[in-house]
Design a protein around this motif. Structure first.
Motif, PDB file in Angstrom:
ATOM      1  N   LEU A 258      12.614   5.644  -2.334  1.00 21.82           N
ATOM      2  CA  LEU A 258      12.251   5.792  -3.526  1.00 21.82           C
ATOM      3  C   LEU A 258      13.144   6.718  -4.585  1.00 21.82           C
ATOM      4  O   LEU A 258      13.297   7.911  -4.145  1.00 21.82           O
ATOM      5  CB  LEU A 258      10.616   6.378  -3.871  1.00 21.82           C
ATOM      6  CG  LEU A 258      10.162   6.563  -5.093  1.00 21.82           C
ATOM      7  CD1 LEU A 258      10.099   5.030  -6.082  1.00 21.82           C
ATOM      8  CD2 LEU A 258       8.709   7.272  -4.889  1.00 21.82           C
ATOM      9  N   GLU A 259      13.475   6.455  -5.666  1.00 20.32           N
ATOM     10  CA  GLU A 259      14.332   7.003  -6.493  1.00 20.32           C
ATOM     11  C   GLU A 259      13.517   7.170  -7.867  1.00 20.32           C
ATOM     12  O   GLU A 259      12.755   6.247  -8.321  1.00 20.32           O
ATOM     13  CB  GLU A 259      15.710   6.510  -6.859  1.00 20.32           C
ATOM     14  CG  GLU A 259      16.594   6.440  -5.358  1.00 20.32           C
ATOM     15  CD  GLU A 259      17.863   5.728  -5.761  1.00 20.32           C
ATOM     16  OE1 GLU A 259      18.180   5.335  -7.105  1.00 20.32           O
ATOM     17  OE2 GLU A 259      18.673   6.034  -4.884  1.00 20.32           O
ATOM     18  N   ILE A 260      13.591   8.292  -8.635  1.00 22.70           N
ATOM     19  CA  ILE A 260      13.155   8.461  -9.752  1.00 22.70           C
ATOM     20  C   ILE A 260      14.210   8.809 -11.011  1.00 22.70           C
ATOM     21  O   ILE A 260      15.360   9.453 -10.451  1.00 22.70           O
ATOM     22  CB  ILE A 260      11.993   9.582  -9.995  1.00 22.70           C
ATOM     23  CG1 ILE A 260      12.743  11.044  -9.713  1.00 22.70           C
ATOM     24  CG2 ILE A 260      10.891   9.193  -8.956  1.00 22.70           C
ATOM     25  CD1 ILE A 260      11.791  11.970  -9.972  1.00 22.70           C
TER      26      ILE A 260
ATOM     27  N   VAL B 147      14.684   1.247  -3.398  1.00 21.26           N
ATOM     28  CA  VAL B 147      16.166   0.748  -2.895  1.00 21.26           C
ATOM     29  C   VAL B 147      15.841   0.477  -1.506  1.00 21.26           C
ATOM     30  O   VAL B 147      15.461   1.255  -0.583  1.00 21.26           O
ATOM     31  CB  VAL B 147      17.271   1.899  -3.084  1.00 21.26           C
ATOM     32  CG1 VAL B 147      18.573   1.467  -2.378  1.00 21.26           C
ATOM     33  CG2 VAL B 147      17.227   2.430  -4.345  1.00 21.26           C
ATOM     34  N   ASP B 148      16.111  -0.890  -1.014  1.00 22.43           N
ATOM     35  CA  ASP B 148      16.273  -1.268   0.476  1.00 22.43           C
ATOM     36  C   ASP B 148      17.203  -0.409   1.178  1.00 22.43           C
ATOM     37  O   ASP B 148      18.307   0.054   0.715  1.00 22.43           O
ATOM     38  CB  ASP B 148      16.714  -2.703   0.686  1.00 22.43           C
ATOM     39  CG  ASP B 148      15.695  -3.716   0.001  1.00 22.43           C
ATOM     40  OD1 ASP B 148      14.425  -3.207  -0.189  1.00 22.43           O
ATOM     41  OD2 ASP B 148      16.041  -4.671  -0.417  1.00 22.43           O
ATOM     42  N   THR B 149      16.720   0.056   2.417  1.00 21.34           N
ATOM     43  CA  THR B 149      17.947   0.843   3.120  1.00 21.34           C
ATOM     44  C   THR B 149      17.433   0.534   4.630  1.00 21.34           C
ATOM     45  O   THR B 149      16.839  -0.455   4.920  1.00 21.34           O
ATOM     46  CB  THR B 149      17.615   2.313   2.918  1.00 21.34           C
ATOM     47  OG1 THR B 149      18.656   3.081   3.689  1.00 21.34           O
ATOM     48  CG2 THR B 149      16.357   2.952   3.335  1.00 21.34           C
TER      49      THR B 149
ATOM     50  N   ASP C 227       0.733  -1.198  -0.018  1.00 22.56           N
ATOM     51  CA  ASP C 227      -0.064   0.066   0.023  1.00 22.56           C
ATOM     52  C   ASP C 227       0.940   1.218   0.100  1.00 22.56           C
ATOM     53  O   ASP C 227       0.622   2.292  -0.589  1.00 22.56           O
ATOM     54  CB  ASP C 227      -0.979  -0.132   1.168  1.00 22.56           C
ATOM     55  CG  ASP C 227      -2.191   1.271   1.086  1.00 22.56           C
ATOM     56  OD1 ASP C 227      -2.834   0.806   0.497  1.00 22.56           O
ATOM     57  OD2 ASP C 227      -1.596   2.326   1.765  1.00 22.56           O
ATOM     58  N   LEU C 228       1.809   1.233   0.917  1.00 24.13           N
ATOM     59  CA  LEU C 228       3.003   2.277   0.886  1.00 24.13           C
ATOM     60  C   LEU C 228       3.410   2.689  -0.598  1.00 24.13           C
ATOM     61  O   LEU C 228       3.555   3.796  -0.949  1.00 24.13           O
ATOM     62  CB  LEU C 228       4.094   2.223   1.807  1.00 24.13           C
ATOM     63  CG  LEU C 228       5.467   2.894   1.831  1.00 24.13           C
ATOM     64  CD1 LEU C 228       4.777   4.275   2.361  1.00 24.13           C
ATOM     65  CD2 LEU C 228       6.332   2.275   2.777  1.00 24.13           C
ATOM     66  N   LYS C 229       4.140   1.732  -1.092  1.00 23.09           N
ATOM     67  CA  LYS C 229       4.698   1.700  -2.631  1.00 23.09           C
ATOM     68  C   LYS C 229       3.489   2.374  -3.377  1.00 23.09           C
ATOM     69  O   LYS C 229       3.977   3.259  -4.317  1.00 23.09           O
ATOM     70  CB  LYS C 229       5.144   0.469  -2.965  1.00 23.09           C
ATOM     71  CG  LYS C 229       6.671   0.257  -2.143  1.00 23.09           C
ATOM     72  CD  LYS C 229       7.230  -1.125  -2.638  1.00 23.09           C
ATOM     73  CE  LYS C 229       8.282  -1.333  -1.793  1.00 23.09           C
ATOM     74  NZ  LYS C 229       9.250  -2.722  -2.580  1.00 23.09           N
ATOM     75  N   LYS C 230       2.502   1.985  -3.349  1.00 22.01           N
ATOM     76  CA  LYS C 230       1.182   2.363  -4.273  1.00 22.01           C
ATOM     77  C   LYS C 230       1.171   3.771  -4.334  1.00 22.01           C
ATOM     78  O   LYS C 230       0.966   4.313  -5.245  1.00 22.01           O
ATOM     79  CB  LYS C 230      -0.030   1.218  -4.360  1.00 22.01           C
ATOM     80  CG  LYS C 230      -0.797   1.855  -5.056  1.00 22.01           C
ATOM     81  CD  LYS C 230      -2.323   0.957  -4.998  1.00 22.01           C
ATOM     82  CE  LYS C 230      -3.413   1.423  -6.153  1.00 22.01           C
ATOM     83  NZ  LYS C 230      -4.569   0.677  -5.620  1.00 22.01           N
TER      84      LYS C 230
ATOM     85  N   CYS D 238      11.001   5.934   3.517  1.00 18.47           N
ATOM     86  CA  CYS D 238       9.620   5.470   4.122  1.00 18.47           C
ATOM     87  C   CYS D 238       9.774   3.972   4.526  1.00 18.47           C
ATOM     88  O   CYS D 238      11.048   3.425   4.511  1.00 18.47           O
ATOM     89  CB  CYS D 238       8.953   5.424   2.893  1.00 18.47           C
ATOM     90  SG  CYS D 238       9.256   4.388   1.410  1.00 18.47           S
ATOM     91  N   GLY D 239       8.983   3.401   5.082  1.00 15.57           N
ATOM     92  CA  GLY D 239       8.936   2.012   5.355  1.00 15.57           C
ATOM     93  C   GLY D 239       7.646   1.440   6.287  1.00 15.57           C
ATOM     94  O   GLY D 239       6.689   2.382   6.338  1.00 15.57           O
TER      95      GLY D 239
END
Length: 430
Positions: A261-263, A248-250, A227-230, A275-276
């Motif tokens: 999140l990278e663009i 990217v995992d962090t 849900d977060l990523k969406k 985020c997480g």
């Protein structure tokens, strides 16, 4: 939702006003200090002032006196007048300012896609307790972020917030479940075109109940992460258009799993936010042990500089009409047109450092004297001699965004920097 840092020393009894979401609270602080902060020697106070003294500021209708935040007679306080004067300015609440325009664009996204689901808080006081700023978001007791080198301390138990996550636990305990918190945050930092001791963040938080993920048939953590990523992919498209994205995992102490999140923007990968899925300990301490949640945090200046093509972070604080008149309410991404590029003035300073020396302390001295007339401070040489003494050479770039500086002005600033560095930082000039 960001990593931060702090500084402080033992303090005599005092009280300071702190504005919570419920209104004004006055905390009394005893001379004993139990919070786990890392200590280093604070900078000595100086009577020389480049900035006019502001006697009080207004934050959310509450007047905060200078003496509650800046204490000249207290060596444990490291908040200068230049920082106190920024309290209450709230660039994020100015609809015709790039920071306010960006904030409102993010609000539009959440209002359109999550109608009336997210409450908005943007007038919470930046004066918070160390518990709010660190303990409530699980920053380890020995984490480097708790050092006096990086955070502005009012006293050992009170700081200028390093991140908007400082309000997270209080809002949860008050019953808020989905919210956006926007505000000015404060960190002692380096000096260059992308760093400033005051900037603005937005925190997003969303709590789910067992009914939400049980209906989906998914594990609670997986449900929240998807849900977060969406949500955030939609936000990135709303701000930047149809861009390529990657996750990217962090690591963050307050979320697990954690992501950035990278663009792909202007032929390069740009980090947009962190985020997480919220650590269960945070939810449990707020009485939500049967729930799951996600959180995100983003820096408004970072994104605004990209969206509006603003080359220097100092410009956000400019009152020059040639800057302010270029932006209109609701117009996201209007490209900034440079009105002039005044020549830089370069000055070098070399000294033997002591064990207590930190670059952040040096930058605080320079910024305290030159203010926004200093564009960059950069280490250009370092060596250690046979006696074990270490020398640093820094290049200071002076440049006004509004006029040409005279040689006399720059020489005077450099002379004051040399005097203050030697007096405050226990270094030997070369």
């Amino acid at each position: 939702m960001t990593i931060f840092s702090v500084q402080s020393t033992i303090f005599t009894r005092a009280s300071v006003a702190i504005l919570s979401s419920n209104g004004l609270k006055r905390f009394s602080f005893a001379s004993s200090f139990s919070s786990n902060a890392l200590y280093s020697s604070p900078l000595p106070k100086t009577k020389k002032r480049r900035f006019p003294i502001v006697s009080a500021v207004d934050i959310g209708g509450v007047t905060i006196a200078r003496n509650d935040v800046v204490r000249d007679d207290d060596p444990t306080n490291n908040v200068p007048d230049s920082i106190f004067s920024k309290l209450g300015m709230q660039l994020h609440r100015r609809d015709k300012h790039p920071i306010g325009i960006l904030k409102n664009a993010i609000y539009d996204y959440f209002d359109s896609n999550y109608a009336k689901q997210f409450e908005k808080f943007e007038d919470l006081s930046p004066i918070v307790t160390t518990k709010q700023n660190f303990d409530d978001v699980l920053v380890p007791a020995d984490h480097v972020s708790r050092s006096l080198n990086d955070t502005y301390y009012v006293d050992p138990q009170t700081v200028l917030r390093c991140h908007t996550s400082a309000h997270q636990a209080e809002l949860l305990r008050e019953g808020h479940r989905r919210f956006l918190v926007t505000g000015d945050v404060y960190r002692r930092d380096s000096i260059d075109s992308t760093h400033y001791p005051v900037f603005h963040q937005m925190e997003g938080f969303c709590v789910f109940s067992p009914e939400d993920w049980n209906e989906s048939g998914k594990d609670s953590t997986l449900y929240a992460a998807e849900d977060l990523k969406k949500c955030l992919e939609g936000l990135a498209r709303h701000l930047f258009g149809g861009v390529e994205m990657r996750w990217v995992d962090t690591y963050f102490p307050f979320t697990e799993p954690s992501f950035e999140l990278e663009i792909y923007f202007k032929e390069d990968w740009l980090e947009v936010l962190g985020c997480g899925v919220t650590e269960q300990r945070i939810l449990k301490q707020s009485g939500l042990e049967n729930n799951v949640a996600w959180a995100f945090g983003l820096g408004l200046e970072r994104l605004a500089m990209v969206l509006f093509d603003i080359p220097d972070i100092r410009l956000f604080w400019s009152d020059d009409e040639r800057f302010t008149s270029q932006f209109k309410k609701g117009e996201l991404g209007v490209k900034f047109k440079p009105f002039s590029k005044y020549p830089p003035c370069y000055k070098d300073i070399s000294f033997w450092i002591s064990e207590s020396f930190t670059e952040n302390n040096f930058c605080e001295v320079v910024r305290g004297i030159a203010g926004d007339l200093v564009e960059e401070v950069k280490l250009i040489d370092s060596f250690t001699n046979k006696k074990g003494m270490t020398s640093h050479c820094y290049r200071i770039v002076f440049r006004s965004m509004e006029r040409s500086l005279t040689d006399e002005e720059v020489n005077d600033l450099q002379s004051k920097v040399r005097d203050e560095v030697q007096r405050k930082l226990n270094v030997e000039l070369r």
